[in-house]
Write an enzyme that holds these catalytic residues in place. Structure first.
Site, PDB file in Angstrom:
ATOM      1  N   ASN A  12      37.538  46.180  34.306  1.00 45.08           N
ATOM      2  CA  ASN A  12      37.345  45.110  35.331  1.00 45.08           C
ATOM      3  C   ASN A  12      36.277  44.332  33.793  1.00 45.08           C
ATOM      4  OD1 ASN A  12      36.945  42.566  36.418  1.00 45.08           O
ATOM      5  ND2 ASN A  12      35.374  43.895  37.748  1.00 45.08           N
ATOM      6  N   LYS A  14      36.319  41.097  33.983  1.00 44.63           N
ATOM      7  CA  LYS A  14      35.436  40.268  34.419  1.00 44.63           C
ATOM      8  C   LYS A  14      36.009  38.582  33.735  1.00 44.63           C
ATOM      9  CE  LYS A  14      32.158  43.509  36.529  1.00 44.63           C
ATOM     10  NZ  LYS A  14      30.445  43.573  37.172  1.00 44.63           N
ATOM     11  N   HIS A  98      36.896  41.958  45.483  1.00 45.08           N
ATOM     12  CA  HIS A  98      36.082  42.292  44.826  1.00 45.08           C
ATOM     13  C   HIS A  98      33.890  41.637  45.107  1.00 45.08           C
ATOM     14  CE1 HIS A  98      33.282  43.500  41.272  1.00 45.08           C
ATOM     15  NE2 HIS A  98      33.943  44.179  40.582  1.00 45.08           N
ATOM     16  N   GLU A 100      31.569  40.125  43.907  1.00 45.25           N
ATOM     17  CA  GLU A 100      31.310  38.834  43.014  1.00 45.25           C
ATOM     18  C   GLU A 100      32.697  37.766  43.679  1.00 45.25           C
ATOM     19  OE1 GLU A 100      32.426  40.153  38.924  1.00 45.25           O
ATOM     20  OE2 GLU A 100      30.404  40.995  39.099  1.00 45.25           O
ATOM     21  N   GLU A 170      32.790  49.979  46.443  1.00 45.94           N
ATOM     22  CA  GLU A 170      31.650  49.806  44.939  1.00 45.94           C
ATOM     23  C   GLU A 170      30.949  49.503  45.939  1.00 45.94           C
ATOM     24  OE1 GLU A 170      33.682  47.904  41.461  1.00 45.94           O
ATOM     25  OE2 GLU A 170      33.585  46.771  42.934  1.00 45.94           O
ATOM     26  N   GLY A 176      26.727  46.277  38.321  1.00 42.60           N
ATOM     27  CA  GLY A 176      25.999  45.329  37.640  1.00 42.60           C
ATOM     28  C   GLY A 176      25.127  45.521  37.541  1.00 42.60           C
ATOM     29  N   SER A 216      28.156  50.703  38.323  1.00 45.59           N
ATOM     30  CA  SER A 216      27.054  51.253  36.821  1.00 45.59           C
ATOM     31  C   SER A 216      27.697  52.779  36.393  1.00 45.59           C
ATOM     32  CB  SER A 216      25.950  50.852  37.236  1.00 45.59           C
ATOM     33  OG  SER A 216      25.210  49.996  37.520  1.00 45.59           O
TER      34      SER A 216
END
Ligand code: PEP
Length: 267
Positions: A12, A14, A98, A100, A170, A176, A216
């Site tokens: 991804n 992003k 996701h 985010e 996730e 991240g 990560s």
């Protein structure tokens, strides 16, 4: 002899890269791993670069995904991107749910469910992302948070459509942050997810559904994760922006899943 699900590793990108950088990254990845066949691979560039990346990867075994989709199709929805648009520029799959999107853009469970439906109706494959927040893990609610997200997203999805869905576990606290889940933490929740699929669909569907781990993932931690029986690949963020790292994660996924297979068949 038990058959392992083929690992699926997706990167991804992003909100990173320019057109020139995305093109170079696609070319570099293609040169390193484009010909691999024992793993499924995908890259997920920003919307404006999907067509270019798809054309650079045409004929390779690397699929191209989108990072989001608007659920309502075409119409007066300024700024939105529909499933038909994504298909028309060469996207094979789309990320839905996701963290985010959930946390920054307010995609709640109803929105995630609508996007999942829209994607499947458009003929796109889906990576459905779920995962608990740190507070939920600390409160002992990691499993129930994931079950709730699964139930909401998959409520209207019939059994035959699930073959077009990969689940990505996730944990939000691992995305991240450099704080990867341990292999046993990942396996515990992957098993919860597979058990949930068995209960809501059946054991055949559960056995064939791929569940990626994301959060990560790096070349030096993928092997321990992929050795877990219910971890079928990875959704990679930061490390997918470097062709060497992404390629190392992909090749380690093949090696480790082959190792896991031979260990299973020995006993
Ligand atoms: C992600 O964006 O889905 C992700 C897992 O990011 P990272 O690998 O950087 O934690």
């Amino acid at each position: 002899m038990s058959e392992r699900r083929q690992p699926f590793v997706a990167g991804n990108w992003k909100c990173h890269t320019t057109l020139a950088e995305a093109t170079r990254l696609a070319d570099d990845i293609k040169r390193r791993i484009g010909r691999l066949r024992t793993v499924e691979m995908g890259v997920i560039p920003p919307f404006p670069f999907i067509e270019r990346v798809a054309s650079r990867l045409a004929g390779e075994a690397i699929q191209v995904g989108a990072q989001d989709i608007y659920a309502k199709g075409s119409g007066a929805y300024t700024g939105a991107v529909s499933g038909a648009m994504l298909k028309s520029v060469g996207a094979d799959f789309v990320l839905v749910g996701h963290s985010e999107r959930r946390l920054i853009f307010g995609d709640n469970d109803a929105v995630v469910s609508a996007k999942l439906q829209a994607a499947l109706n458009s003929g796109l494959q889906v990576i459905l992302c779920i995962g608990e927040r740190l507070e939920e893990r600390d409160a002992g609610e990691a499993a129930s948070a994931c079950q709730t997200q699964l139930a909401a997203a998959l409520q209207d999805i019939p059994k035959q459509a699930l073959q077009n869905v990969t689940i990505a576990y996730e944990p939000v606290w691992a995305i991240g942050t450099g704080r990867v889940a341990s292999p046993s933490q990942a396996q515990e929740i992957h098993f919860v997810i597979r058990t949930w699929i068995t209960g809501h669909y059946d054991s055949d569907v559960a056995a064939s559904t791929r569940i990626q781990y994301g959060g990560s993932v790096k070349p030096d931690n993928i092997s321990g994760l992929i050795l877990q029986p219910d971890v079928d690949g990875a959704l990679v963020g930061g490390a997918s922006l470097d062709a060497d790292s992404f390629s190392a994660i992909v090749t380690a996924s093949i090696d480790s899943s082959a190792e896991a297979d031979s260990a299973r068949n020995r006993f």
